[in-house]
Design an enzyme around this catalytic site. Structure first.
Site, short mmCIF file in Angstrom:
data_model
loop_
_atom_site.label_atom_id
_atom_site.label_comp_id
_atom_site.label_asym_id
_atom_site.label_seq_id
_atom_site.Cartn_x
_atom_site.Cartn_y
_atom_site.Cartn_z
N SER A 12 60.16 -2.80 -25.59
CA SER A 12 60.48 -2.59 -27.01
C SER A 12 59.44 -1.68 -27.67
CB SER A 12 60.56 -3.93 -27.74
OG SER A 12 59.29 -4.55 -27.77
N ASN A 13 58.21 -1.73 -27.16
CA ASN A 13 57.19 -0.83 -27.70
C ASN A 13 57.39 0.60 -27.19
OD1 ASN A 13 55.13 -2.39 -29.40
ND2 ASN A 13 55.57 -3.74 -27.68
N HIS A 100 49.14 -5.53 -16.12
CA HIS A 100 48.39 -5.40 -14.85
C HIS A 100 47.03 -4.84 -15.22
CE1 HIS A 100 47.82 -4.33 -10.54
NE2 HIS A 100 47.17 -3.29 -11.02
N HIS A 121 47.45 -4.79 -27.52
CA HIS A 121 47.15 -6.19 -27.23
C HIS A 121 47.60 -7.02 -28.44
CE1 HIS A 121 45.35 -9.66 -25.48
NE2 HIS A 121 44.53 -9.84 -26.49
C1 GRF Z 1 54.16 -7.34 -26.35
O1 GRF Z 1 53.58 -8.40 -27.12
C2 GRF Z 1 53.18 -6.86 -25.33
O2 GRF Z 1 51.87 -6.78 -25.85
C3 GRF Z 1 53.30 -7.93 -24.31
O3 GRF Z 1 54.71 -8.04 -24.16
C4 GRF Z 1 55.27 -7.92 -25.48
C5 GRF Z 1 56.50 -7.08 -25.49
O4 GRF Z 1 56.24 -5.87 -24.91
N1 GRF Z 1 52.65 -7.61 -23.10
P1 GRF Z 1 57.45 -4.80 -24.67
O5 GRF Z 1 58.68 -5.31 -25.41
O6 GRF Z 1 57.68 -4.76 -23.19
O7 GRF Z 1 56.97 -3.53 -25.26
#
Ligand code: GRF
Length: 212
Positions: A12-13, A100, A121
């Protein structure tokens, strides 16, 4: 400038970064040239493919088969990860939901090649380093030990989640909070902050390169 994004999960990021580079006018003036996941099932690989971004699944299993110990396997895995990344000559690596630890075996060649690395983070600086940060923060709040958590994106150094913060945003707890509700509130903040942090880090890089 070019970005290579490392993911392990839903992405999602990564999606927030993709959308920011494709918006008009672009919220983020950069190109995501490659996405690498350490998990085959990471939905982020689908998001990248849908956006026409080439992907690599860097699989640890063959390394575990080939090497006698986990340490040797991870060492070879990390060395090849650095090589995969350097193949694409990115200006910056963004760890977005990347689960990782990047060992010196991986970071050394990247830093030697002048590649900037930043990491998201989902906690405040110095808090809940490593995995499960959101859940551990909620448990600390339920024990009355903290009254808020947050999100930060920082420059990556070998100490896990300990590099210089680029952006930090506090996230409040709400009475009766559950893990799902806290995660939802944190992810909404992550999606804004990761774009802001990448833009700031790229500006810092440009200023540094102009001076040198
Ligand atoms: C986020 O809080 C990230 O920091 C953690 O997983 C969550 C969702 O990440 N590791 P994403 O949707 O895969 O970007």
């Amino acid at each position: 400038p070019t970005l290579l994004v490392l993911i392990s999960g839903s992405g999602s990021n990564l999606q927030a970064l993709i959308d920011a580079t494709k918006s008009t006018p672009p919220l983020l003036s950069a190109t995501i040239t490659h996405v690498i996941s350490n998990k085959k099932a990471a939905y982020g690989l689908t998001r990248a493919a849908n956006a026409g971004i080439p992907t690599t699944y860097h699989n640890l299993v063959p390394y575990k088969k080939k090497h006698p110990t986990t340490e040797a396997a991870r060492e070879a895995y990390d060395r090849d990860l650095a090589a995969h990344i350097l193949k694409h000559k990115p200006d910056m690596v963004v760890c977005a939901g990347w689960m990782h630890i990047l060992s010196p075996t991986c970071l050394g060649p990247l830093q030697g090649a002048g590649v900037d690395i930043i990491n998201l983070h989902p906690a405040l600086p110095g808090c809940f380093d490593g995995a499960g940060a959101i859940e551990r923060a909620l448990e600390a709040w339920e024990r009355g030990e903290i009254d808020k958590t947050g999100v930060m994106i920082h420059h990556v150094i070998t100490a896990v989640d300990r590099g210089t913060p680029i952006v930090v945003r506090e996230v409040p707890f709400v009475e009766g909070d559950t893990l799902e509700r806290v995660e939802e509130r944190i992810h909404a903040v992550e999606h804004v902050e990761i774009v802001k942090a990448t833009r700031i880090a790229l500006d810092q890089r440009r200023e540094r390169l102009e001076k040198s």
